[in-house]
Design an enzyme around this catalytic site. Sequence first.
Site, PDB file in Angstrom:
ATOM      1  N   GLY A   1       0.817  -1.215   0.000  1.00 55.68           N
ATOM      2  CA  GLY A   1       0.000   0.000   0.000  1.00 55.68           C
ATOM      3  C   GLY A   1       0.843   1.254   0.000  1.00 55.68           C
ATOM      4  O   GLY A   1       0.529   2.237  -0.691  1.00 55.68           O
ATOM      5  N   ASP A   2       1.934   1.230   0.762  1.00 58.87           N
ATOM      6  CA  ASP A   2       2.848   2.376   0.804  1.00 58.87           C
ATOM      7  C   ASP A   2       3.531   2.570  -0.544  1.00 58.87           C
ATOM      8  O   ASP A   2       3.728   3.706  -0.998  1.00 58.87           O
ATOM      9  CB  ASP A   2       3.913   2.153   1.887  1.00 58.87           C
ATOM     10  CG  ASP A   2       3.306   1.813   3.228  1.00 58.87           C
ATOM     11  OD1 ASP A   2       2.225   2.347   3.539  1.00 58.87           O
ATOM     12  OD2 ASP A   2       3.898   0.992   3.954  1.00 58.87           O
TER      13      ASP A   2
END
Length: 311
Positions: free
Chosen positions: A254-255
């Site tokens: 996600g990052d």
Amino acid sequence: MGNILTVTLNPAIDVRYNVENMRLGEVNRTKYIEKNAGGKGINVSRVITQLGGNVLATGIVGGFTGKLFLSKLNLDNIKNDFLETNYETRTCIAVIDNNIKGVTEFLESAEGTPEDYQKFIEKYTSLLDNGVDIVCGSGSLLKGIGKDAYNILIAEANKRGIKFILDTSGESLVKGIEEKPFLIKPNQEELEDITGKKFNNVNELVDTAKEIINSGVENVMITLGGDGALLINKDVVYKATFPPVKIKNTVGSGDSTIAGIAYGLSVNKSLEDSFRLGIACGTTNAMMDKTGSIDQEVLEEILPKIKIEKL
């Protein structure tokens, strides 16, 4: 190329253990161990650095682990300017066993004070005034600082016409939405948590995202795990899917997605192309052993295979 600032208010030393046949209540010996500067914003910084972007990492660190954290950032060639305090930076452990589905994680909490946060705000606004185009605020908050800590950061960025991408959850996400960031990135579970709803299909997700957009948030990105992601604003709804790949470690995907979007915007890519790059970065990260990291050759292979459709 624009300048990107990442904010990590609850960083960590991330420890990864690779084990075989993990047994609860018994001695388990590691096959491999790795220690990195961690925290969601640090993963964003690392991937933007690997993409060749202009990024500076900031936040709050402290104690002996804080000094180790900063040394790890420097080893990764991640430019940084953190507020140093007396409170010890936390350590988080991820245990990866190929015989167990998913990653077993042990996450410490860490302390901070309102006084530390006020000192950080002074540093943050000074950094904004030195020329920033995009801010990525990521992750949880230190104990002892308010759940609305992101609100001031978003407001200060908005005053200066700086895009703020917010990736947090729970009450800090609910509060942050009030300040109308450029983009938020909940996953489906996080969106269900803050709305109290259970979503059964994409249309229900889109309808809720549009309610958030009507409150002033410009873009809502909802990650759907193996089913890809949605990106919604007042003009368009995009659905992204990625090809089947061999998954090694999804932590940090996600990052990495946020990193790809921020980098794309910083080099004047369209929102659609930035979204595509973000999904490609998240997919590439999942194929790597290292958390919050990409390989350029793999990325170049994956990027054309990301499918974006308008719904």
